[in-house]
Design a protein around this motif. Structure first.
Motif, PDB file in Angstrom:
ATOM      1  N   GLY A 101       0.761   4.573  -0.204  1.00 59.77           N
ATOM      2  CA  GLY A 101       0.671   5.877   0.168  1.00 59.77           C
ATOM      3  C   GLY A 101       1.026   5.617   1.807  1.00 59.77           C
ATOM      4  O   GLY A 101       0.232   6.654   1.904  1.00 59.77           O
TER       5      GLY A 101
ATOM      6  N   ASP B 248       2.969  10.716   3.080  1.00 58.26           N
ATOM      7  CA  ASP B 248       1.294  12.103   2.125  1.00 58.26           C
ATOM      8  C   ASP B 248       2.476  13.299   2.011  1.00 58.26           C
ATOM      9  O   ASP B 248       1.862  14.302   1.458  1.00 58.26           O
TER      10      ASP B 248
ATOM     11  N   THR C 206       1.110  -1.447   0.408  1.00 59.30           N
ATOM     12  CA  THR C 206      -0.283  -0.035  -0.244  1.00 59.30           C
ATOM     13  C   THR C 206       0.857   1.297  -0.073  1.00 59.30           C
ATOM     14  O   THR C 206       1.586   1.668   1.194  1.00 59.30           O
TER      15      THR C 206
ATOM     16  N   ASP D 144       3.211  10.659  -6.112  1.00 56.90           N
ATOM     17  CA  ASP D 144       2.095  10.858  -6.877  1.00 56.90           C
ATOM     18  C   ASP D 144       1.444   9.602  -6.542  1.00 56.90           C
ATOM     19  O   ASP D 144       1.580   8.249  -6.538  1.00 56.90           O
ATOM     20  N   ASN D 145       0.898   9.513  -5.082  1.00 52.85           N
ATOM     21  CA  ASN D 145       0.137   8.380  -4.166  1.00 52.85           C
ATOM     22  C   ASN D 145      -0.894   7.377  -5.452  1.00 52.85           C
ATOM     23  O   ASN D 145      -0.832   5.809  -5.307  1.00 52.85           O
ATOM     24  N   ALA D 146      -1.144   8.155  -5.991  1.00 48.21           N
ATOM     25  CA  ALA D 146      -2.670   7.716  -7.213  1.00 48.21           C
ATOM     26  C   ALA D 146      -1.892   6.645  -7.847  1.00 48.21           C
ATOM     27  O   ALA D 146      -2.925   5.946  -9.277  1.00 48.21           O
ATOM     28  N   LYS D 147      -0.536   7.169  -8.020  1.00 47.89           N
ATOM     29  CA  LYS D 147       0.200   6.503  -9.458  1.00 47.89           C
ATOM     30  C   LYS D 147       1.383   5.379  -8.933  1.00 47.89           C
ATOM     31  O   LYS D 147       1.922   4.776  -9.750  1.00 47.89           O
ATOM     32  N   ASN D 148       1.095   5.535  -8.033  1.00 41.45           N
ATOM     33  CA  ASN D 148       2.157   4.807  -6.539  1.00 41.45           C
ATOM     34  C   ASN D 148       3.805   5.157  -7.428  1.00 41.45           C
ATOM     35  O   ASN D 148       4.877   3.945  -7.679  1.00 41.45           O
TER      36      ASN D 148
END
Length: 111
Positions: free
Chosen positions: A29, A53, A27, A72-76
């Motif tokens: 993020g 974060d 995970t 970019d946590n949406a893109k890992n």
């Protein structure tokens, strides 16, 4: 866990490169990430780190003001923007999560 770096290459002194590390298998993020580098004949050294974060970042003294770590946590994905590159920045750059390492990407700064 898999970490895949990209973006390395040959650049002239003063140039820029952007490294990327695509992460999978955990995970993303939730965790801090780091970039390390290892030059020939030298020990691997921490270049930059970023918390989960992105609110806090730390840099080695040798790269402060020139390198920027981001994520970019949406893109890992975690990035390392490298500006004003110097020959002494030449190294293999590795993405790191805990005891996991990517395969590394070569950065060569030379005229």
């Amino acid at each position: 866990v898999q970490l895949v770096e990209s973006g390395g290459g040959l650049v002239q002194p003063g140039g820029s490169l952007r490294l990327s590390c695509a992460a999978s298998g955990f995970t993303f993020g939730y965790y801090g990430m780091s970039w390390y580098r290892q030059a020939p004949g030298k020990e691997r050294e921490l270049v930059a780190s970023i918390v989960s974060d992105g609110a806090s970042r730390n840099y080695a003294d040798s790269v402060k003001g020139r390198f920027t770590i981001s994520r970019d946590n949406a893109k890992n994905t975690v990035y390392l923007q490298m500006n004003s590159l110097k020959p002494e920045d030449t190294a293999v750059y590795y993405c790191n999560f805990r005891h996991h390492w990517g395969q590394g990407t070569q950065v060569t700064v030379s005229s």
